[in-house]
Design an enzyme around this catalytic site. Structure first.
Site, PDB file in Angstrom:
ATOM      1  N   ARG A   1      21.045  41.944  88.313  1.00 18.44           N
ATOM      2  CA  ARG A   1      19.711  42.535  88.409  1.00 18.44           C
ATOM      3  C   ARG A   1      18.644  41.733  87.681  1.00 18.44           C
ATOM      4  O   ARG A   1      17.515  42.169  87.554  1.00 18.44           O
ATOM      5  CB  ARG A   1      19.727  43.972  87.879  1.00 18.44           C
ATOM      6  CG  ARG A   1      20.565  44.889  88.755  1.00 18.44           C
ATOM      7  CD  ARG A   1      20.393  46.342  88.379  1.00 18.44           C
ATOM      8  NE  ARG A   1      21.328  47.158  89.124  1.00 18.44           N
ATOM      9  CZ  ARG A   1      22.580  47.401  88.745  1.00 18.44           C
ATOM     10  NH1 ARG A   1      23.034  46.882  87.605  1.00 18.44           N
ATOM     11  NH2 ARG A   1      23.371  48.142  89.477  1.00 18.44           N
TER      12      ARG A   1
ATOM     13  N   HIS B   1      30.179  37.622  94.503  1.00 14.44           N
ATOM     14  CA  HIS B   1      29.001  38.137  95.217  1.00 14.44           C
ATOM     15  C   HIS B   1      27.746  37.769  94.430  1.00 14.44           C
ATOM     16  O   HIS B   1      27.640  38.079  93.251  1.00 14.44           O
ATOM     17  CB  HIS B   1      29.121  39.652  95.352  1.00 14.44           C
ATOM     18  CG  HIS B   1      28.202  40.226  96.400  1.00 14.44           C
ATOM     19  ND1 HIS B   1      26.843  40.071  96.357  1.00 14.44           N
ATOM     20  CD2 HIS B   1      28.465  40.942  97.519  1.00 14.44           C
ATOM     21  CE1 HIS B   1      26.306  40.679  97.417  1.00 14.44           C
ATOM     22  NE2 HIS B   1      27.271  41.211  98.141  1.00 14.44           N
TER      23      HIS B   1
ATOM     24  N   TYR C   1      21.531  40.612  93.854  1.00 12.01           N
ATOM     25  CA  TYR C   1      20.777  41.285  94.917  1.00 12.01           C
ATOM     26  C   TYR C   1      19.307  40.881  94.971  1.00 12.01           C
ATOM     27  O   TYR C   1      18.616  41.185  95.940  1.00 12.01           O
ATOM     28  CB  TYR C   1      20.871  42.806  94.737  1.00 12.01           C
ATOM     29  CG  TYR C   1      22.258  43.336  94.930  1.00 12.01           C
ATOM     30  CD1 TYR C   1      22.973  43.030  96.092  1.00 12.01           C
ATOM     31  CD2 TYR C   1      22.868  44.141  93.975  1.00 12.01           C
ATOM     32  CE1 TYR C   1      24.254  43.517  96.283  1.00 12.01           C
ATOM     33  CE2 TYR C   1      24.151  44.634  94.162  1.00 12.01           C
ATOM     34  CZ  TYR C   1      24.834  44.316  95.316  1.00 12.01           C
ATOM     35  OH  TYR C   1      26.101  44.795  95.506  1.00 12.01           O
TER      36      TYR C   1
ATOM     37  N   HIS D   1      23.534  37.616 100.630  1.00 12.58           N
ATOM     38  CA  HIS D   1      22.844  38.217 101.777  1.00 12.58           C
ATOM     39  C   HIS D   1      21.802  37.215 102.265  1.00 12.58           C
ATOM     40  O   HIS D   1      21.012  36.722 101.449  1.00 12.58           O
ATOM     41  CB  HIS D   1      22.177  39.526 101.377  1.00 12.58           C
ATOM     42  CG  HIS D   1      23.156  40.566 100.899  1.00 12.58           C
ATOM     43  ND1 HIS D   1      22.768  41.802 100.439  1.00 12.58           N
ATOM     44  CD2 HIS D   1      24.512  40.548 100.813  1.00 12.58           C
ATOM     45  CE1 HIS D   1      23.840  42.494 100.088  1.00 12.58           C
ATOM     46  NE2 HIS D   1      24.906  41.762 100.296  1.00 12.58           N
TER      47      HIS D   1
ATOM     48  N   GLU E   1      26.760  36.827 104.415  1.00  9.17           N
ATOM     49  CA  GLU E   1      27.273  38.159 104.745  1.00  9.17           C
ATOM     50  C   GLU E   1      26.449  38.771 105.876  1.00  9.17           C
ATOM     51  O   GLU E   1      25.222  38.656 105.890  1.00  9.17           O
ATOM     52  CB  GLU E   1      27.203  39.052 103.501  1.00  9.17           C
ATOM     53  CG  GLU E   1      27.744  40.446 103.751  1.00  9.17           C
ATOM     54  CD  GLU E   1      27.789  41.302 102.486  1.00  9.17           C
ATOM     55  OE1 GLU E   1      27.569  40.763 101.387  1.00  9.17           O
ATOM     56  OE2 GLU E   1      28.045  42.507 102.628  1.00  9.17           O
TER      57      GLU E   1
ATOM     58  N   ASP F   1      31.085  42.627 106.560  1.00  8.07           N
ATOM     59  CA  ASP F   1      31.127  43.927 105.889  1.00  8.07           C
ATOM     60  C   ASP F   1      31.221  44.990 106.985  1.00  8.07           C
ATOM     61  O   ASP F   1      30.348  45.063 107.862  1.00  8.07           O
ATOM     62  CB  ASP F   1      29.858  44.097 105.051  1.00  8.07           C
ATOM     63  CG  ASP F   1      29.822  45.415 104.283  1.00  8.07           C
ATOM     64  OD1 ASP F   1      30.005  46.464 104.916  1.00  8.07           O
ATOM     65  OD2 ASP F   1      29.570  45.386 103.073  1.00  8.07           O
TER      66      ASP F   1
ATOM     67  N   HIS G   1      28.238  47.449 107.159  1.00  8.33           N
ATOM     68  CA  HIS G   1      27.031  46.800 107.697  1.00  8.33           C
ATOM     69  C   HIS G   1      27.166  46.598 109.208  1.00  8.33           C
ATOM     70  O   HIS G   1      26.204  46.806 109.955  1.00  8.33           O
ATOM     71  CB  HIS G   1      26.802  45.451 107.014  1.00  8.33           C
ATOM     72  CG  HIS G   1      26.629  45.542 105.531  1.00  8.33           C
ATOM     73  ND1 HIS G   1      26.492  44.451 104.724  1.00  8.33           N
ATOM     74  CD2 HIS G   1      26.558  46.615 104.704  1.00  8.33           C
ATOM     75  CE1 HIS G   1      26.359  44.826 103.459  1.00  8.33           C
ATOM     76  NE2 HIS G   1      26.402  46.150 103.430  1.00  8.33           N
TER      77      HIS G   1
ATOM     78  N   HIS H   1      34.387  42.672 103.661  1.00  5.88           N
ATOM     79  CA  HIS H   1      34.070  43.785 102.771  1.00  5.88           C
ATOM     80  C   HIS H   1      34.477  45.065 103.488  1.00  5.88           C
ATOM     81  O   HIS H   1      33.991  45.338 104.586  1.00  5.88           O
ATOM     82  CB  HIS H   1      32.568  43.830 102.457  1.00  5.88           C
ATOM     83  CG  HIS H   1      32.118  42.720 101.551  1.00  5.88           C
ATOM     84  ND1 HIS H   1      30.791  42.449 101.314  1.00  5.88           N
ATOM     85  CD2 HIS H   1      32.829  41.847 100.807  1.00  5.88           C
ATOM     86  CE1 HIS H   1      30.707  41.433 100.457  1.00  5.88           C
ATOM     87  NE2 HIS H   1      31.922  41.044 100.144  1.00  5.88           N
TER      88      HIS H   1
ATOM     89  N   ASP I   1      22.455  50.840 104.923  1.00  7.77           N
ATOM     90  CA  ASP I   1      23.497  50.198 104.109  1.00  7.77           C
ATOM     91  C   ASP I   1      23.940  51.190 103.043  1.00  7.77           C
ATOM     92  O   ASP I   1      23.534  51.105 101.894  1.00  7.77           O
ATOM     93  CB  ASP I   1      22.926  48.907 103.492  1.00  7.77           C
ATOM     94  CG  ASP I   1      23.947  48.201 102.614  1.00  7.77           C
ATOM     95  OD1 ASP I   1      25.111  48.644 102.576  1.00  7.77           O
ATOM     96  OD2 ASP I   1      23.580  47.219 101.959  1.00  7.77           O
TER      97      ASP I   1
ATOM     98  N   HIS J   1      27.481  52.839 101.638  1.00  7.48           N
ATOM     99  CA  HIS J   1      28.941  52.777 101.703  1.00  7.48           C
ATOM    100  C   HIS J   1      29.574  54.140 101.423  1.00  7.48           C
ATOM    101  O   HIS J   1      29.102  54.883 100.570  1.00  7.48           O
ATOM    102  CB  HIS J   1      29.478  51.782 100.676  1.00  7.48           C
ATOM    103  CG  HIS J   1      28.957  50.389 100.854  1.00  7.48           C
ATOM    104  ND1 HIS J   1      29.292  49.364 100.011  1.00  7.48           N
ATOM    105  CD2 HIS J   1      28.127  49.845 101.777  1.00  7.48           C
ATOM    106  CE1 HIS J   1      28.691  48.246 100.410  1.00  7.48           C
ATOM    107  NE2 HIS J   1      27.975  48.517 101.474  1.00  7.48           N
TER     108      HIS J   1
ATOM    109  N   GLU K   1      34.062  47.861  98.425  1.00 12.25           N
ATOM    110  CA  GLU K   1      32.816  48.042  97.657  1.00 12.25           C
ATOM    111  C   GLU K   1      32.392  49.502  97.758  1.00 12.25           C
ATOM    112  O   GLU K   1      31.216  49.809  97.919  1.00 12.25           O
ATOM    113  CB  GLU K   1      31.689  47.179  98.232  1.00 12.25           C
ATOM    114  CG  GLU K   1      31.944  45.700  98.245  1.00 12.25           C
ATOM    115  CD  GLU K   1      30.829  44.937  98.936  1.00 12.25           C
ATOM    116  OE1 GLU K   1      30.434  43.889  98.426  1.00 12.25           O
ATOM    117  OE2 GLU K   1      30.351  45.403  99.990  1.00 12.25           O
TER     118      GLU K   1
HETATM  119 ZN   LIG Z   1      26.490  47.132 101.725  1.00 14.05          ZN
HETATM  120 ZN   LIG Z   2      26.932  42.270  99.962  1.00 15.22          ZN
END
Ligand SMILES: [Zn+2]
Ligand SMILES: [Zn+2]
Length: 289
Positions: free
Chosen positions: A41, A73, A76, A113, A154, A188, A191, A225, A238, A240, A270
């Protein structure tokens, strides 16, 4: 019947240092795992010290993991397609830093991403902008190993004009890069479903894999994923869910787990609650038959 080589795990915590990730993975009975190479982050993080790197290597060995089992990964905040030049520069710098960390840890893949131009550019121009960012990262970070590390694109749910909701977009980015041999893809399941791939049964999963083979090439598939989806088919959400508790359901995951083309690839959960991963790994292995 040939023996399967299923390497399945979860995106485990690296709190307290990356050297804790292999330990955390082993504790839930995982044969593969993902981790963040640094605080996901923030834009800045201090470099690893030598002790951290040495402890990581020891932890990998002691817990029975090899390079092939790990799919880090990236953070973000990274958006190589950002229309904001400052954000894009920070994204290129951040991805380069994480790619350097991946290599320092002896690993071979870094998942990220692809990004979005937030509607300021058309699809083709956005893909070219992302590819140019990738090229800058690959020019900046050297990897002189026999098998240099790959950047892994991804697929996305397509929310917010994010590229990667179709395999055509991923192929476009790869084609626009000067280093296609350094690029791979990760699928994923949440996704894909949210982007409109109906993978609720074997026919649907095989159709996704056929598309992937035709458009991107199965040799580029670097990992999966595993997430069920809160949102409906094509919802572009998105969100999960735990395996079998979302809109995809167990039959879809049975097809995934019985697909021998995924053998040896890191398959990574995830899902929201880490307390349930051990049980979820056992469930998925039972679906493999
Ligand atoms: Zn996701
Ligand atoms: Zn991801």
């Amino acid at each position: 019947m040939a023996t399967r080589n299923i390497t399945l795990g979860a995106h485990v915590s690296a709190a307290g240092g990356v050297q804790n990730a292999p330990v955390n993975a082993r504790e839930i009975g995982a044969g593969a795992f993902a981790l963040f190479t640094r605080n996901q982050r923030r834009w800045q993080a201090p470099p690893y010290n030598d002790d951290t790197v040495a402890s990581y290597h020891t932890a990998m060995e002691e817990n029975g993991f090899s390079r092939k089992n790990v799919l880090p990964h990236a953070g973000y905040l990274i958006n190589l397609g950002s229309p904001d030049e400052a954000v894009r520069e920070k994204s290129i710098g951040g991805l380069a830093d994480e790619f350097g960390r991946t290599i320092t840890l002896g690993l071979g893949l870094l998942n990220f991403h692809p990004g979005t131009s937030k509607g300021t550019l058309d699809e083709d121009a956005t893909c070219r902008r992302i590819a140019a960012g990738i090229d800058e990262v690959l020019r900046t970070v050297q990897d002189n190993r026999e098998e240099p590390a790959l950047l892994v694109l991804e697929n996305t749910a397509g929310q917010g004009n994010n590229m990667g909701a179709t395999f055509e977009q991923l192929a476009r980015i790869i084609d626009a890069s000067s280093f296609p041999e350094r690029l791979a893809v990760c699928v994923d399941t949440c996704h894909a479903f949210a982007a409109g791939f109906d993978i609720r049964d074997r026919t649907g999963w095989d159709s996704l894999m056929n598309d992937l083979e035709r458009i991107v090439g199965l040799d580029r598939l670097a990992g999966i994923h595993l997430n069920d989806s809160l949102g409906e088919l094509g919802s572009r959400k998105d969100r999960h869910r735990h395996i079998g508790e979302g809109e995809i359901g167990l039959e879809g995951f049975r097809a995934v787990m019985q697909d021998t083309r995924l053998d040896g690839l890191p398959l990574v959960l995830e899902t929201p609650e880490s307390e349930r991963w051990e049980e979820e790994i056992r469930l998925l292995l039972s679906l493999a038959g």
